[in-house]
Design a protein around this motif. Structure first.
Motif, mmCIF file in Angstrom:
data_model
loop_
_atom_site.group_PDB
_atom_site.id
_atom_site.type_symbol
_atom_site.label_atom_id
_atom_site.label_comp_id
_atom_site.label_asym_id
_atom_site.label_seq_id
_atom_site.Cartn_x
_atom_site.Cartn_y
_atom_site.Cartn_z
ATOM 1 N N THR A 134 0.961 -1.375 0.152
ATOM 2 C CA THR A 134 0.036 0.059 -0.069
ATOM 3 C C THR A 134 1.016 1.110 -0.087
ATOM 4 N N ALA A 135 1.911 1.292 0.893
ATOM 5 C CA ALA A 135 2.866 2.305 0.810
ATOM 6 C C ALA A 135 3.528 2.589 -0.464
ATOM 7 N N ALA A 136 3.837 1.698 -1.253
ATOM 8 C CA ALA A 136 4.414 1.791 -2.366
ATOM 9 C C ALA A 136 3.663 1.955 -3.747
ATOM 10 N N ALA A 137 2.450 1.239 -3.713
ATOM 11 C CA ALA A 137 1.614 1.443 -4.689
ATOM 12 C C ALA A 137 0.029 1.588 -4.670
ATOM 13 N N GLY A 138 -0.205 1.621 -3.455
ATOM 14 C CA GLY A 138 -1.782 1.863 -3.231
ATOM 15 C C GLY A 138 -2.432 0.659 -3.055
ATOM 16 N N ASP A 139 -3.813 0.685 -2.801
ATOM 17 C CA ASP A 139 -4.730 -0.394 -2.484
ATOM 18 C C ASP A 139 -4.598 -1.607 -3.999
ATOM 19 N N VAL A 140 -4.963 -2.735 -3.713
ATOM 20 C CA VAL A 140 -5.217 -3.626 -4.595
ATOM 21 C C VAL A 140 -6.973 -3.722 -4.779
ATOM 22 N N ALA A 141 -7.555 -3.290 -5.744
ATOM 23 C CA ALA A 141 -9.122 -3.402 -5.803
ATOM 24 C C ALA A 141 -9.572 -4.746 -6.406
ATOM 25 N N GLU A 142 -8.787 -5.383 -7.225
ATOM 26 C CA GLU A 142 -9.107 -6.452 -8.019
ATOM 27 C C GLU A 142 -7.936 -7.202 -8.113
ATOM 28 N N ALA A 143 -8.155 -8.584 -8.885
ATOM 29 C CA ALA A 143 -7.105 -9.406 -9.175
ATOM 30 C C ALA A 143 -6.126 -8.854 -10.001
ATOM 31 N N THR A 144 -4.890 -8.831 -9.542
ATOM 32 C CA THR A 144 -3.478 -8.062 -10.257
ATOM 33 C C THR A 144 -2.364 -9.039 -10.346
ATOM 34 N N VAL A 145 -1.666 -8.791 -11.333
ATOM 35 C CA VAL A 145 -0.500 -9.682 -11.685
ATOM 36 C C VAL A 145 0.836 -8.501 -11.581
ATOM 37 N N THR A 146 1.888 -8.812 -10.888
ATOM 38 C CA THR A 146 2.827 -8.194 -10.874
ATOM 39 C C THR A 146 4.202 -8.800 -10.838
ATOM 40 N N PRO A 147 5.406 -8.108 -11.437
ATOM 41 C CA PRO A 147 6.614 -9.103 -10.921
ATOM 42 C C PRO A 147 7.007 -9.254 -9.680
ATOM 43 N N LEU A 148 7.429 -10.189 -9.250
ATOM 44 C CA LEU A 148 7.960 -10.689 -7.893
ATOM 45 C C LEU A 148 9.085 -9.657 -7.262
ATOM 46 N N GLN A 149 9.695 -9.144 -8.491
ATOM 47 C CA GLN A 149 10.654 -8.251 -8.241
ATOM 48 C C GLN A 149 9.962 -6.972 -7.546
ATOM 49 N N ASP A 150 8.880 -6.749 -7.816
ATOM 50 C CA ASP A 150 8.234 -5.426 -7.477
ATOM 51 C C ASP A 150 7.777 -5.553 -5.898
ATOM 52 N N VAL A 151 7.277 -6.813 -5.869
ATOM 53 C CA VAL A 151 6.721 -7.185 -4.256
ATOM 54 C C VAL A 151 7.933 -7.034 -3.467
ATOM 55 N N LEU A 152 9.135 -7.782 -4.065
ATOM 56 C CA LEU A 152 10.297 -7.814 -3.117
ATOM 57 C C LEU A 152 10.799 -6.196 -2.799
ATOM 58 N N GLY A 153 10.678 -5.447 -4.075
ATOM 59 C CA GLY A 153 11.325 -3.955 -3.753
ATOM 60 C C GLY A 153 10.513 -3.104 -2.896
ATOM 61 N N ALA A 154 9.128 -3.608 -3.009
ATOM 62 C CA ALA A 154 8.434 -2.755 -1.921
ATOM 63 C C ALA A 154 8.388 -3.266 -0.610
ATOM 64 N N VAL A 155 8.610 -4.520 -0.256
ATOM 65 C CA VAL A 155 8.748 -4.803 1.087
ATOM 66 C C VAL A 155 10.276 -4.349 1.567
ATOM 67 N N GLY A 156 11.291 -4.312 0.879
ATOM 68 C CA GLY A 156 12.625 -3.697 1.202
ATOM 69 C C GLY A 156 12.638 -2.398 1.250
ATOM 70 N N ALA A 157 11.790 -1.435 0.416
ATOM 71 C CA ALA A 157 11.773 0.077 0.901
ATOM 72 C C ALA A 157 11.012 0.111 2.084
#
Length: 379
Positions: A134-157
């Protein structure tokens, strides 16, 4: 009054078995949805994953989250390791290095994971990423697909944001938000903390980021600082940091490109230090495409300086040692903009890469000098 219609969010479609599926596509770097996609699980080997990525085929992971992380690491280990060619021109070598980094990011970005409202990663044993995402990209309102790299980047940030970075010049902690550059190189902060101020009445901080330079100026007794940035996330980050430091009545973060309206006795700017294309949000703090921000600051500085005012340009000469920009070019831009150099304060780097002899660009990094150029309008 006319309005610009909102563009629909990009979607990703794929076939699995006999069923058609689709989901919203999200990429932090703004990459387009992959053209080909294959649903995969824990049975996929690292060699097969690397082969698919090399072919440009995206892989939608449907197995265990931790296995996906291990697979991503395995793909990374199979990517070519950059090395300099004997006698290779440093600028050509650095360009080739950047090409390799772009290719690496592209291939690693092809391992995808599903997100669901929460937000949550819809995989077995996935950690709770709700706050970080949420801090990185906002809410998820529907089924979404994203690179795992983006998830790891959000967690690290989010860890950087939660733990913060201690800044000696403030004797306090700065909390960088996702996509804002953490002030971990203290030498340029020390230059701003030590340079003699031309006035304590008003300063502009152009491209404020976390707000760290504006905070240092305020701590030094500046009565008012207008801190600008083009990124809403940077303005939000600066506002939070300045409030934490009790400086929000002195510093005014303002969403504007480059200079605010009016003139000031002091205008400070720490633009990205290397000409080049940014491939990630954090790259924006390091790479300045065709030196656009640097040129814009120099070109517009004179008209935003009070009589007798100073413009402080904080920049390293690493680009010169890498053959990406010459000192002559910088001096020509300064001269053509009706400016002259009043003084220059220099400091040597103390970061680990400047002392890493295994770095293919050690020769350039070891000679790097970071400077605060005091620029004034030519009489």
């Amino acid at each position: 009054m006319s309005t610009v219609p909102l563009q629909p969010a990009p979607t990703l479609s794929w076939t699995q078995g006999d069923a058609e599926h689709s989901a919203r596509w999200f990429s932090a770097s703004g990459a387009l949805p992959p053209k080909t996609l294959q649903a995969v699980d824990d049975s996929l080997t690292a060699d097969d994953a690397y082969r698919l990525a090399a072919q440009g085929t995206a892989m939608l992971w449907q197995g265990d989250y931790h296995n996906a992380r291990q697979l991503l690491s395995a793909i990374a280990r199979r990517l070519p390791i950059f090395s300099r060619h004997d006698g290779e021109d440093v600028a050509k070598a650095f360009y080739r290095y950047r090409q390799g980094r772009t290719q690496r990011a592209r291939m690693l970005g092809l391992l995808l994971v599903p997100l669901e409202p929460g937000p949550a990663v819809a995989l077995r044993r996935a950690p709770d990423v709700a706050e970080a995402w949420t801090a990185a990209a906002g809410d998820v309102a529907e089924a979404t697909v994203t690179p795992l790299q983006d998830v790891l980047g959000a967690v690290g940030a989010f860890e950087w944001r939660r733990n913060g970075v201690f800044v000696q010049e403030l004797d306090a902690v700065i909390y960088p938000h996702y996509g804002t550059f953490a002030p971990i190189r203290s030498e340029y902060l020390a230059l701003v903390e030590q340079a003699e101020l031309p006035s304590t009445e008003l300063a502009f901080d152009v491209g404020t980021g976390t707000g760290v330079l504006a905070a240092i100026l305020a701590k030094r007794g500046m009565q008012r600082v207008i801190a600008t940035d083009t990124e809403p996330r940077a303005i939000a980050c600066a506002q939070e940091n300045l409030a934490n430091l009790g400086l929000d009545t002195i510093v005014e973060p303002t969403l504007v490109s480059m200079f605010p309206a009016g003139k000031a006795p002091l205008v400070v700017c720490n633009p990205p230090w290397l000409p080049g294309t940014a491939n990630t949000l954090l790259d924006n703090a390091v790479y300045d495409p065709k030196s656009r921000m640097l040129k814009a600051f120099i070109a517009g500085l004179a008209e935003h300086l009070d009589t007798g005012g100073e413009g402080w340009l904080i920049i390293s000469d690493l680009a010169e040692h890498l053959g990406l920009r010459s000192r002559e070019e910088l001096l020509q831009w300064i001269d053509k903009s009706g400016l002259e150099i009043k003084d220059r304060l220099d400091t040597e780097p103390r970061h680990p890469r400047s002392m890493d002899r295994a770095d293919p660009f050690f020769a350039a990094r070891s000679r790097e000098v970071t400077s605060l150029w005091k620029l004034v309008a030519r009489a």
